[in-house]
Design a protein around this motif. Structure first.
Motif, PDB file in Angstrom:
ATOM      1  N   LEU A   1       0.792  -1.199   0.110  1.00 45.36           N
ATOM      2  CA  LEU A   1      -0.063   0.168   0.027  1.00 45.36           C
ATOM      3  C   LEU A   1       0.822   1.464  -0.046  1.00 45.36           C
ATOM      4  CD1 LEU A   1      -2.856   1.468   0.178  1.00 45.36           C
ATOM      5  CD2 LEU A   1      -2.505   1.364   2.861  1.00 45.36           C
ATOM      6  N   PHE A   2       2.077   1.427   0.841  1.00 49.94           N
ATOM      7  CA  PHE A   2       2.633   2.502   1.002  1.00 49.94           C
ATOM      8  C   PHE A   2       3.613   2.522  -0.252  1.00 49.94           C
ATOM      9  CE2 PHE A   2       2.213   2.341   5.628  1.00 49.94           C
ATOM     10  CZ  PHE A   2       1.303   3.438   5.753  1.00 49.94           C
ATOM     11  N   SER A   3       3.883   1.405  -0.777  1.00 49.14           N
ATOM     12  CA  SER A   3       4.859   1.388  -2.138  1.00 49.14           C
ATOM     13  C   SER A   3       3.932   2.095  -3.288  1.00 49.14           C
ATOM     14  CB  SER A   3       5.443   0.091  -2.636  1.00 49.14           C
ATOM     15  OG  SER A   3       6.283  -0.313  -1.506  1.00 49.14           O
ATOM     16  N   ALA A   4       2.770   1.648  -3.435  1.00 48.91           N
ATOM     17  CA  ALA A   4       1.989   2.334  -4.442  1.00 48.91           C
ATOM     18  C   ALA A   4       1.588   3.468  -4.112  1.00 48.91           C
ATOM     19  CB  ALA A   4       0.675   1.146  -4.442  1.00 48.91           C
ATOM     20  N   LEU A   5       1.321   4.126  -3.106  1.00 54.20           N
ATOM     21  CA  LEU A   5       1.012   5.310  -2.594  1.00 54.20           C
ATOM     22  C   LEU A   5       2.163   6.277  -3.091  1.00 54.20           C
ATOM     23  CD1 LEU A   5      -1.082   7.507  -1.478  1.00 54.20           C
ATOM     24  CD2 LEU A   5       0.106   6.907   0.814  1.00 54.20           C
ATOM     25  N   PHE A   6       3.505   5.817  -2.576  1.00 53.08           N
ATOM     26  CA  PHE A   6       4.707   6.539  -2.875  1.00 53.08           C
ATOM     27  C   PHE A   6       5.062   6.600  -4.468  1.00 53.08           C
ATOM     28  CE2 PHE A   6       9.398   6.382  -4.024  1.00 53.08           C
ATOM     29  CZ  PHE A   6       9.413   7.614  -3.141  1.00 53.08           C
ATOM     30  N   PHE A   7       4.670   5.535  -5.097  1.00 48.40           N
ATOM     31  CA  PHE A   7       4.656   5.587  -6.503  1.00 48.40           C
ATOM     32  C   PHE A   7       3.879   6.497  -7.242  1.00 48.40           C
ATOM     33  CE2 PHE A   7       3.711   3.726 -10.600  1.00 48.40           C
ATOM     34  CZ  PHE A   7       4.972   3.919 -11.541  1.00 48.40           C
ATOM     35  N   ALA A   8       2.585   6.543  -6.849  1.00 52.74           N
ATOM     36  CA  ALA A   8       1.759   7.460  -7.370  1.00 52.74           C
ATOM     37  C   ALA A   8       2.221   8.884  -7.069  1.00 52.74           C
ATOM     38  CB  ALA A   8       0.392   7.310  -6.767  1.00 52.74           C
ATOM     39  N   ILE A   9       2.631   9.099  -5.817  1.00 55.13           N
ATOM     40  CA  ILE A   9       2.854  10.498  -5.433  1.00 55.13           C
ATOM     41  C   ILE A   9       4.124  11.226  -6.211  1.00 55.13           C
ATOM     42  CG2 ILE A   9       3.578  12.250  -3.760  1.00 55.13           C
ATOM     43  CD1 ILE A   9       1.818  10.631  -2.027  1.00 55.13           C
ATOM     44  N   ALA A  10       5.217  10.028  -6.282  1.00 61.83           N
ATOM     45  CA  ALA A  10       6.511  10.370  -6.984  1.00 61.83           C
ATOM     46  C   ALA A  10       6.242  10.421  -8.526  1.00 61.83           C
ATOM     47  CB  ALA A  10       7.316   9.399  -6.559  1.00 61.83           C
ATOM     48  N   GLY A  11       5.249   9.635  -8.919  1.00 65.14           N
ATOM     49  CA  GLY A  11       5.159   9.713 -10.321  1.00 65.14           C
ATOM     50  C   GLY A  11       4.472  10.998 -10.937  1.00 65.14           C
ATOM     51  N   TYR A  12       3.620  11.511 -10.116  1.00 64.47           N
ATOM     52  CA  TYR A  12       3.033  12.886 -10.335  1.00 64.47           C
ATOM     53  C   TYR A  12       4.028  13.804 -10.157  1.00 64.47           C
ATOM     54  CZ  TYR A  12       0.664  16.975  -9.843  1.00 64.47           C
ATOM     55  OH  TYR A  12       0.131  18.514 -10.171  1.00 64.47           O
ATOM     56  N   ALA A  13       4.968  13.924  -9.201  1.00 68.69           N
ATOM     57  CA  ALA A  13       5.840  14.813  -9.100  1.00 68.69           C
ATOM     58  C   ALA A  13       6.860  14.871 -10.027  1.00 68.69           C
ATOM     59  CB  ALA A  13       6.460  14.763  -7.490  1.00 68.69           C
ATOM     60  N   VAL A  14       7.337  13.762 -10.644  1.00 70.54           N
ATOM     61  CA  VAL A  14       8.569  13.665 -11.474  1.00 70.54           C
ATOM     62  C   VAL A  14       7.809  13.754 -12.857  1.00 70.54           C
ATOM     63  CG1 VAL A  14      10.148  12.278 -12.214  1.00 70.54           C
ATOM     64  CG2 VAL A  14       9.736  12.451 -10.014  1.00 70.54           C
ATOM     65  N   PHE A  15       6.830  13.105 -13.269  1.00 65.69           N
ATOM     66  CA  PHE A  15       6.339  13.041 -14.689  1.00 65.69           C
ATOM     67  C   PHE A  15       5.234  13.887 -15.049  1.00 65.69           C
ATOM     68  CE2 PHE A  15       8.499   8.990 -13.890  1.00 65.69           C
ATOM     69  CZ  PHE A  15       9.684   9.084 -14.692  1.00 65.69           C
ATOM     70  N   PHE A  16       4.096  13.490 -14.219  1.00 61.26           N
ATOM     71  CA  PHE A  16       2.848  14.179 -14.706  1.00 61.26           C
ATOM     72  C   PHE A  16       2.628  15.474 -14.320  1.00 61.26           C
ATOM     73  CE2 PHE A  16       1.963   9.481 -14.170  1.00 61.26           C
ATOM     74  CZ  PHE A  16       2.125   9.198 -15.523  1.00 61.26           C
ATOM     75  N   SER A  17       3.566  15.999 -13.495  1.00 62.04           N
ATOM     76  CA  SER A  17       3.360  17.259 -13.000  1.00 62.04           C
ATOM     77  C   SER A  17       3.551  18.529 -14.076  1.00 62.04           C
ATOM     78  CB  SER A  17       4.163  17.679 -11.790  1.00 62.04           C
ATOM     79  OG  SER A  17       5.554  17.778 -12.001  1.00 62.04           O
ATOM     80  N   ALA A  18       4.391  18.011 -14.985  1.00 60.06           N
ATOM     81  CA  ALA A  18       4.652  19.118 -15.860  1.00 60.06           C
ATOM     82  C   ALA A  18       3.418  19.375 -17.013  1.00 60.06           C
ATOM     83  CB  ALA A  18       5.672  18.450 -16.943  1.00 60.06           C
ATOM     84  N   PHE A  19       2.367  18.289 -17.046  1.00 63.00           N
ATOM     85  CA  PHE A  19       1.403  18.379 -17.964  1.00 63.00           C
ATOM     86  C   PHE A  19      -0.057  18.529 -17.047  1.00 63.00           C
ATOM     87  CE2 PHE A  19       4.290  14.960 -19.311  1.00 63.00           C
ATOM     88  CZ  PHE A  19       4.677  15.430 -20.777  1.00 63.00           C
TER      89      PHE A  19
END
Length: 74
Positions: free
Chosen positions: A10-28
């Motif tokens: 659960l925490f790994s998936a939550l971290f992946f979602a937040i980090a994925g947004y912060a690194v990749f999707f936040s530009a869009f």
């Protein structure tokens, strides 16, 4: 009841979602008003450092282990 394995996933998936947004999707996308995530979104250098530290560390550990094995067996 959740055990330790479920919490880890659960925490790994939550971290992946937040980090994925912060690194990749936040530009869009601009979904949050969080100053921490917005600061990471504007950064163009250090946010990629976290992605490269995992393979670099893995290579360093494997290279040192192989070197140690050569040293011990020679």
């Amino acid at each position: 009841m959740l055990n330790l394995g479920h919490l880890t996933i659960l925490f790994s998936a939550l971290f992946f979602a937040i980090a994925g947004y912060a690194v990749f999707f936040s530009a869009f996308l601009s979904l949050t008003g969080s100053t921490v995530l917005d600061t990471l979104a504007k950064d163009t250098h250090y946010k990629y450092f976290v992605l490269f530290i995992v393979p670099t560390t893995s290579y360093f550990v494997i290279a040192n282990w192989v070197g140690w094995q050569y040293y011990r067996n020679s």
